[in-house]
Design a protein around this motif. Structure first.
Motif, PDB file in Angstrom:
ATOM      1  N   THR A  34      -0.308 -32.404 -49.892  1.00 51.98           N
ATOM      2  CA  THR A  34      -0.864 -31.913 -50.460  1.00 51.98           C
ATOM      3  C   THR A  34      -1.164 -30.731 -48.464  1.00 51.98           C
ATOM      4  O   THR A  34      -1.167 -30.045 -48.480  1.00 51.98           O
ATOM      5  N   ARG A  35      -1.756 -31.558 -47.600  1.00 52.74           N
ATOM      6  CA  ARG A  35      -1.705 -31.733 -46.624  1.00 52.74           C
ATOM      7  C   ARG A  35      -1.016 -30.951 -46.144  1.00 52.74           C
ATOM      8  O   ARG A  35      -0.588 -29.866 -45.248  1.00 52.74           O
ATOM      9  N   PHE A  36       0.271 -31.932 -45.899  1.00 54.22           N
ATOM     10  CA  PHE A  36       1.175 -31.585 -45.036  1.00 54.22           C
ATOM     11  C   PHE A  36       1.833 -29.904 -45.794  1.00 54.22           C
ATOM     12  O   PHE A  36       2.823 -29.304 -44.882  1.00 54.22           O
ATOM     13  N   ILE A  37       2.199 -29.680 -46.899  1.00 56.89           N
ATOM     14  CA  ILE A  37       2.719 -28.440 -47.540  1.00 56.89           C
ATOM     15  C   ILE A  37       1.768 -27.090 -47.229  1.00 56.89           C
ATOM     16  O   ILE A  37       2.432 -26.367 -46.939  1.00 56.89           O
ATOM     17  N   ASP A  38       0.721 -27.670 -47.029  1.00 56.48           N
ATOM     18  CA  ASP A  38      -0.427 -26.428 -46.799  1.00 56.48           C
ATOM     19  C   ASP A  38       0.202 -26.278 -45.991  1.00 56.48           C
ATOM     20  O   ASP A  38       0.086 -24.869 -45.012  1.00 56.48           O
ATOM     21  N   ILE A  41       9.593 -26.743 -52.657  1.00 57.11           N
ATOM     22  CA  ILE A  41      10.060 -27.591 -54.484  1.00 57.11           C
ATOM     23  C   ILE A  41       8.967 -29.132 -53.454  1.00 57.11           C
ATOM     24  O   ILE A  41       9.648 -30.254 -52.744  1.00 57.11           O
ATOM     25  N   GLU A  42       7.570 -29.130 -54.971  1.00 56.53           N
ATOM     26  CA  GLU A  42       6.745 -30.231 -54.677  1.00 56.53           C
ATOM     27  C   GLU A  42       7.151 -31.284 -55.768  1.00 56.53           C
ATOM     28  O   GLU A  42       6.713 -30.759 -56.699  1.00 56.53           O
ATOM     29  N   GLY A  43       7.325 -32.432 -55.919  1.00 54.91           N
ATOM     30  CA  GLY A  43       7.270 -33.526 -56.907  1.00 54.91           C
ATOM     31  C   GLY A  43       7.945 -32.640 -58.705  1.00 54.91           C
ATOM     32  O   GLY A  43       7.850 -33.073 -59.577  1.00 54.91           O
ATOM     33  N   VAL A  97      10.478 -26.168 -48.139  1.00 57.13           N
ATOM     34  CA  VAL A  97       9.894 -27.408 -47.840  1.00 57.13           C
ATOM     35  C   VAL A  97       9.912 -28.265 -49.320  1.00 57.13           C
ATOM     36  O   VAL A  97       9.302 -27.609 -49.994  1.00 57.13           O
ATOM     37  N   ILE A  98      10.827 -29.112 -49.191  1.00 54.48           N
ATOM     38  CA  ILE A  98      11.576 -29.737 -49.946  1.00 54.48           C
ATOM     39  C   ILE A  98      10.568 -31.453 -49.704  1.00 54.48           C
ATOM     40  O   ILE A  98      10.958 -32.430 -49.161  1.00 54.48           O
ATOM     41  N   VAL A 127      12.288 -31.990 -46.742  1.00 54.28           N
ATOM     42  CA  VAL A 127      13.079 -31.739 -45.413  1.00 54.28           C
ATOM     43  C   VAL A 127      11.970 -30.425 -45.209  1.00 54.28           C
ATOM     44  O   VAL A 127      11.628 -29.717 -46.729  1.00 54.28           O
ATOM     45  N   THR A 128      11.969 -30.323 -43.859  1.00 56.31           N
ATOM     46  CA  THR A 128      11.578 -28.257 -43.718  1.00 56.31           C
ATOM     47  C   THR A 128      12.535 -27.970 -43.627  1.00 56.31           C
ATOM     48  O   THR A 128      13.404 -28.537 -42.909  1.00 56.31           O
ATOM     49  N   ALA A 129      12.668 -26.326 -43.594  1.00 60.79           N
ATOM     50  CA  ALA A 129      14.077 -25.596 -43.235  1.00 60.79           C
ATOM     51  C   ALA A 129      13.491 -24.211 -43.210  1.00 60.79           C
ATOM     52  O   ALA A 129      12.838 -23.866 -43.995  1.00 60.79           O
TER      53      ALA A 129
END
Length: 307
Positions: free
Chosen positions: A78-82, A173-175, A203-204, A299-301
């Motif tokens: 959660t923190r990483f994607i936030d 694209i999470e989970g 973010v995947i 993966v972040t892109a």
């Protein structure tokens, strides 16, 4: 608070919401979701999901310990994607695929005029909307809910909801990918490529490939017997596409982030540890043996402007 009857919500969606609720209560919380506990409680699930980080996790009921362990990973994720979403390269349009009970549209800061599309099954989106309305919660963006079965093509429902394929987009694209067949994963990633102009980003969360071997097949047979999923369905997920390779071939600039990197960045170990003075920091029996390596990482892109 309004009460809601059981609406057949996926247990995975409730488990992730419960994980965010647990993370929110930690003294060293990496992310705060003020709505997570209420969403779990409103579902009135037959599963006793923990929603609070206990002072002594080793004393939690045995069935809750794996859920508490999973909450540590959910907190990291959660923190990483936030953090990714709130970076300076924000776009005015975002799409969350498989949104579940995610509340980022309500709890994060979005650019002025931002529009966020959430795609998931109708009962999931309807339940979340009803519960959030009962809280009198207002999204911090223009929130557009799009009903879609993400194991099938979903581009047309998104476009019909007003999505602009000419506008730079942030994709989350999470989970999701681990629950799709390899072919459906490929179709999803190809759809993202087709709908993304320069300036887009993503973010995947990866799906984990299954190594070949008799041991793996034996475990899959056991899992199939326990869950009722066919071996064919399980094996259909065995060789997922590599998101980084696929995006890089289309001109995206990608960075890969294994779970170990997140643990170091945020100062976490995916384990339940004692908190009493006599055993401070000593790993307990319930712990991840691979610090998340069984998961696929992220993966972040970004798709730069053409030169």
């Amino acid at each position: 608070m309004t009460e809601f009857e059981d609406q057949g919500l996926p247990l995975t969606a409730l488990a992730v919401a419960a994980g965010r609720a647990v993370e929110t209560t930690r003294p060293d919380a990496l992310a705060a979701d003020p709505f997570a506990t209420g969403l779990v409680e409103a579902a009135r699930s037959h599963v006793d999901f923990p929603t609070v980080w206990p002072a002594h996790p080793e004393a939690a009921p045995p069935l809750q310990q794996p859920l508490l362990l999973a909450s540590i990973y959910i907190g990291l994720r959660t923190r990483f994607i936030d953090d990714f979403l709130e970076q300076r390269q924000q776009t005015a349009q975002a799409v969350i695929l498989g949104a579940g009970l995610d509340t980022r549209a309500y709890r994060l800061s979005w650019p002025a005029g931002a529009r966020v599309y959430e795609l998931d099954l109708a009962n999931v989106l309807d339940f979340k909307a009803a519960v959030m309305a009962s809280f009198a919660a207002r999204p911090a963006c223009e929130l557009v809910s799009v009903t879609a079965d993400l194991s099938q093509p979903w581009e047309q429902p998104l476009l019909a909801a007003g999505f602009d394929p000419q506008q730079p987009t942030t994709w989350v694209i999470e989970g999701l990918l681990p629950y799709l067949s390899a072919n459906a994963q490929l179709a999803t990633l190809q759809a993202v490529l087709a709908l993304s102009p320069s300036g887009s980003r993503a973010v995947i969360e990866r799906a984990v490939p299954l190594p070949a071997g008799e041991d793996v097949e034996a475990k899959l047979r056991d899992f199939s017997a326990q869950t009722g999923l066919s071996m064919g369905e399980l094996l259909a997920r065995a060789n997922p596409p590599d998101p980084a390779r696929l995006l890089e071939a289309a001109g995206w600039e990608c960075s890969e982030h294994p779970i170990r990197e997140l643990c170091v960045r945020y100062g976490r170990t995916i384990s339940l540890t004692a908190t009493d003075g006599s055993a401070q920091g000593r790993p307990l029996k319930r712990e991840s043996q691979d610090t998340g390596q069984s998961r696929g990482g992220f993966v972040t892109a970004g798709l730069p402007a053409h030169t």
